[in-house]
Scaffold this motif. Structure first.
Motif, PDB file in Angstrom:
ATOM      1  N   ARG A  85       0.846  -1.073   0.020  1.00 17.39           N
ATOM      2  CA  ARG A  85      -0.074  -0.122  -0.033  1.00 17.39           C
ATOM      3  C   ARG A  85       0.857   1.317  -0.018  1.00 17.39           C
ATOM      4  N   PHE A 121     -15.493   4.608  -2.617  1.00 18.24           N
ATOM      5  CA  PHE A 121     -15.207   3.850  -1.241  1.00 18.24           C
ATOM      6  C   PHE A 121     -15.608   4.810  -0.324  1.00 18.24           C
ATOM      7  N   GLU A 139      -8.841  -0.167   4.681  1.00 16.78           N
ATOM      8  CA  GLU A 139      -8.969   1.079   4.401  1.00 16.78           C
ATOM      9  C   GLU A 139      -7.806   1.574   3.720  1.00 16.78           C
ATOM     10  N   GLN A 141      -5.745  -0.035   1.688  1.00 16.64           N
ATOM     11  CA  GLN A 141      -5.738  -0.542   0.284  1.00 16.64           C
ATOM     12  C   GLN A 141      -6.622   0.241  -0.437  1.00 16.64           C
ATOM     13  N   MET A 142      -7.895   0.626   0.225  1.00 21.11           N
ATOM     14  CA  MET A 142      -8.856   1.448  -0.620  1.00 21.11           C
ATOM     15  C   MET A 142      -8.119   2.949  -0.998  1.00 21.11           C
ATOM     16  N   GLY A 146      -7.511   4.794  -4.487  1.00 19.15           N
ATOM     17  CA  GLY A 146      -7.930   5.838  -4.536  1.00 19.15           C
ATOM     18  C   GLY A 146      -6.798   6.927  -5.093  1.00 19.15           C
ATOM     19  N   ASN A 172     -15.082  -6.805  -1.678  1.00 13.97           N
ATOM     20  CA  ASN A 172     -15.146  -5.453  -2.312  1.00 13.97           C
ATOM     21  C   ASN A 172     -14.226  -4.928  -2.979  1.00 13.97           C
ATOM     22  N   ILE A 173     -12.975  -4.937  -2.693  1.00 10.91           N
ATOM     23  CA  ILE A 173     -11.821  -4.424  -3.504  1.00 10.91           C
ATOM     24  C   ILE A 173     -11.912  -4.883  -4.921  1.00 10.91           C
ATOM     25  N   VAL A 176     -14.602  -3.299  -6.952  1.00  8.93           N
ATOM     26  CA  VAL A 176     -14.330  -1.891  -7.283  1.00  8.93           C
ATOM     27  C   VAL A 176     -13.366  -2.119  -8.569  1.00  8.93           C
TER      28      VAL A 176
END
Length: 235
Positions: A85, A121, A139, A141-142, A146, A172-173, A176
């Motif tokens: 990340r 996100f 979060e 990673q999101m 982003g 979720n990832i 996206v």
């Protein structure tokens, strides 16, 4: 969109990539799968020019980017989300996103893209004043994805986005990733979870000891007995 032709990359005297070649068309999701140490991350780092290529050629949209600086490659539309990340822990979520847009001068466009990231996100919108280092792994990673999207990439390089995350967060990832691709961004995905990677990709390449040993559509690779035994945990 991207052509990697016979690249050789070294770490000192260690010959990490041994003639890797691959192609990615605009609009595709392509995945690289293989065991740890196979050369997957090094391939992404070579494309980004973080790890210089000693031999071979990389072209993006017809232009040779083999020995271009990483900053110029980002400016051309290739952005990497690194393994681990690597967000800025002392900066807020909002500040991290702005760092992703550091080459841009269109303030209105930057604001619109930040809103787009918050729509992808929603939890980041809630945390936008929070320091990145206080976020959960999912979060972060999101936020890393982003931040990369703030550079308006045409090609997004994703390195192990599911690493260390709970299954529900992984789902979720990957949803996206599908949304990003449907919106027009081409994706090159490195992922240890081969089943998940092939479920989202159109095509895949299998790497071993710095070489491509197999390629095909996701369906072909999912149904190949050798791939199933080696990477999907099936006999």
């Amino acid at each position: 969109m991207l052509e990697v032709d016979g690249i050789h990359t070294y770490y000192g005297s260690i010959h990490a990539l041994r003639g890797v070649s691959l192609r990615i068309a605009a609009g595709e999701v392509v995945t690289l799968i293989g065991a740890n140490g196979a050369g997957k991350t090094t391939t992404l780092m070579s494309i980004s020019s973080v790890t210089p290529v000693r031999e071979g050629r990389i072209t993006f949209k017809g232009d040779d980017i083999t020995r271009m600086s990483s900053e110029r490659i980002v400016a051309r539309g290739v952005t990497q989300v690194p393994e681990g990340r690597m967000i800025f822990p002392a900066l807020t979520v909002e500040e991290n996103l702005r760092m992703g847009a550091y080459l841009r001068k269109d303030r209105d466009g930057v604001r619109r893209d930040a809103d787009m990231v918050y729509d992808l996100f929603p939890v980041l919108r809630e945390r936008r004043r929070q320091h990145g280092g206080t976020l959960s792994g999912g979060e972060q990673q999101m936020l890393a994805i982003g931040r990369a999207l703030m550079a308006q990439p045409r090609l997004l390089l994703l390195d192990e986005p599911s690493l260390g995350l709970a299954p529900i967060v992984v789902e979720n990832i990957f949803e996206v990733i599908r949304q990003i691709n449907r919106a027009g961004t081409t994706v090159l995905l490195v992922e240890q979870n081969a089943q998940m990677a092939l479920s989202v990709a159109h095509r895949g390449y299998v790497l071993a000891t710095g070489q491509v040993i197999m390629e095909g559509t996701s369906e072909e690779l999912l149904n190949d007995p050798k791939v199933r035994a080696a990477y999907l945990g099936e006999d």
